[in-house]
Design a protein around this motif. Structure first.
Motif, short mmCIF file in Angstrom:
data_model
loop_
_atom_site.label_atom_id
_atom_site.label_comp_id
_atom_site.label_asym_id
_atom_site.label_seq_id
_atom_site.Cartn_x
_atom_site.Cartn_y
_atom_site.Cartn_z
N GLU A 280 45.06 46.56 8.66
CA GLU A 280 45.55 45.98 7.41
C GLU A 280 47.00 46.39 7.15
N LYS A 281 47.29 47.66 7.36
CA LYS A 281 48.66 48.15 7.18
C LYS A 281 49.61 47.53 8.20
N ALA A 282 49.12 47.29 9.41
CA ALA A 282 49.97 46.66 10.43
C ALA A 282 50.35 45.24 10.00
N TYR A 283 49.41 44.52 9.35
CA TYR A 283 49.76 43.21 8.79
C TYR A 283 50.87 43.36 7.75
N ASP A 284 50.74 44.37 6.89
CA ASP A 284 51.77 44.61 5.87
C ASP A 284 53.12 44.89 6.51
N VAL A 285 53.11 45.73 7.53
CA VAL A 285 54.36 46.10 8.20
C VAL A 285 54.98 44.88 8.88
N GLU A 286 54.15 44.08 9.55
CA GLU A 286 54.66 42.87 10.20
C GLU A 286 55.35 41.97 9.18
N LYS A 287 54.69 41.73 8.06
CA LYS A 287 55.27 40.88 7.01
C LYS A 287 56.53 41.53 6.43
N GLY A 288 56.49 42.86 6.28
CA GLY A 288 57.65 43.57 5.75
C GLY A 288 58.86 43.44 6.67
N PHE A 289 58.64 43.58 7.99
CA PHE A 289 59.75 43.43 8.93
C PHE A 289 60.31 42.00 8.87
N LYS A 290 59.45 41.02 8.75
CA LYS A 290 59.93 39.63 8.63
C LYS A 290 60.77 39.47 7.37
N LYS A 291 60.29 40.06 6.28
CA LYS A 291 60.99 39.96 5.01
C LYS A 291 62.37 40.64 5.09
N VAL A 292 62.41 41.83 5.68
CA VAL A 292 63.67 42.54 5.81
C VAL A 292 64.63 41.75 6.69
N LYS B 193 69.09 42.21 12.29
CA LYS B 193 68.18 41.07 12.21
C LYS B 193 67.32 41.00 13.47
N SER B 194 67.93 41.19 14.62
CA SER B 194 67.22 41.19 15.89
C SER B 194 66.22 42.35 15.95
N PHE B 195 66.64 43.53 15.53
CA PHE B 195 65.77 44.71 15.52
C PHE B 195 64.54 44.47 14.65
N PHE B 196 64.74 43.97 13.43
CA PHE B 196 63.63 43.75 12.52
C PHE B 196 62.70 42.65 13.02
N SER B 197 63.26 41.59 13.57
CA SER B 197 62.44 40.51 14.11
C SER B 197 61.60 40.99 15.28
N HIS C 248 55.03 45.82 -2.26
CA HIS C 248 56.19 46.44 -1.61
C HIS C 248 57.19 45.39 -1.16
N ARG C 249 56.71 44.25 -0.64
CA ARG C 249 57.64 43.19 -0.22
C ARG C 249 58.40 42.62 -1.41
N VAL C 250 57.74 42.48 -2.56
CA VAL C 250 58.42 42.03 -3.77
C VAL C 250 59.47 43.07 -4.18
N TRP C 251 59.12 44.35 -4.04
CA TRP C 251 60.05 45.42 -4.36
C TRP C 251 61.29 45.33 -3.46
N ILE C 252 61.07 45.04 -2.16
CA ILE C 252 62.21 44.87 -1.24
C ILE C 252 63.11 43.75 -1.73
#
Length: 150
Positions: A17-29, A39-43, A79-83
Motif C-alpha cells: 500500500e505504501k509503495a502505491y503511495d510512493v509511486e503516485k508521490g514520485f509521479k506528482k513530484v 524530472k527524469s530521476f522522479f519518473s 501527502h500528495r495534496v500537501w506536496i
C-alpha cells in the motif's frame, strides 16, 4: 494459517500500500519540477516502485498469500495534496521536493528493515525485500546527493 502469520501478512500488505503511495508521490513530484535531471530521476523512481509492487504481489500470490487489492492510503493522498500546496508557496521547489523524497525513502527503508528484522519470511520473499531495500537505499543516497547540488 496462511503463508505467514497475520502480523507479517499485514505488514507486507501495508508495504505494498505504501509503495502505491510512493509511486503516485514520485509521479506528482515529477510534475512539479522543471529541472530535467530531477524530472527524469522522479519518473524513474515511480517506474521502479511500480515494478516493486508487481514483483512483490506476484511473489506473494504465487506462494498463496492473499494480497490486499488497494491503490494507496488516505494518508498518501493527503501527502500528495500537501506536496501540491507546498509547491505553491515554496521558493525552492526542487530542493523542497528532494527533501520530501529523501524523507519518504528513509521511511520506506525503516519499513523494510522492520519486516526483515522482525518477521519470519521464506527465502524468496526475504531475497526480494532485500533487493528492493538496497535499491531504496541507493535512491535515498542519490536524493541526498541531488539535494546537495541543487
Amino acid at each position: 494459517m496462511g503463508l505467514f502469520n497475520e502480523s507479517t501478512e499485514n505488514k507486507l500488505n501495508d508495504l505494498i500500500e505504501k509503495a502505491y503511495d510512493v509511486e503516485k508521490g514520485f509521479k506528482k513530484v515529477a510534475e512539479h519540477v522543471d529541472n530535467t535531471q530531477l524530472k527524469s530521476f522522479f519518473s524513474e523512481k515511480a517506474r521502479e516502485r511500480s515494478n516493486y509492487i508487481n514483483e512483490l504481489t506476484t511473489t506473494l500470490r504465487n506462494q498463496g498469500m492473499e494480497v490486499t487489492e488497494d491503490n494507496g492510503s488516505v494518508a498518501g493522498s493527503i501527502h500528495r495534496v500537501w506536496i501540491d500546496t507546498k509547491v505553491l508557496f515554496s521558493m525552492d521547489d526542487d530542493e523542497s521536493m528532494l527533501e520530501e523524497v529523501r524523507n519518504g525513502e528513509k521511511q520506506a527503508i525503516e519499513d523494510y528493515d522492520d519486516i526483515l528484522e522482525n518477521c519470519e519470511l521464506n527465502p524468496a520473499v526475504r531475497d526480494l525485500l532485500l533487493k528492493q531495500r538496497v535499491a531504496i537505499q541507493y535512491s535515498y543516497d542519490k536524493a541526498n546527493y541531488l539535494e546537495g547540488i541543487h
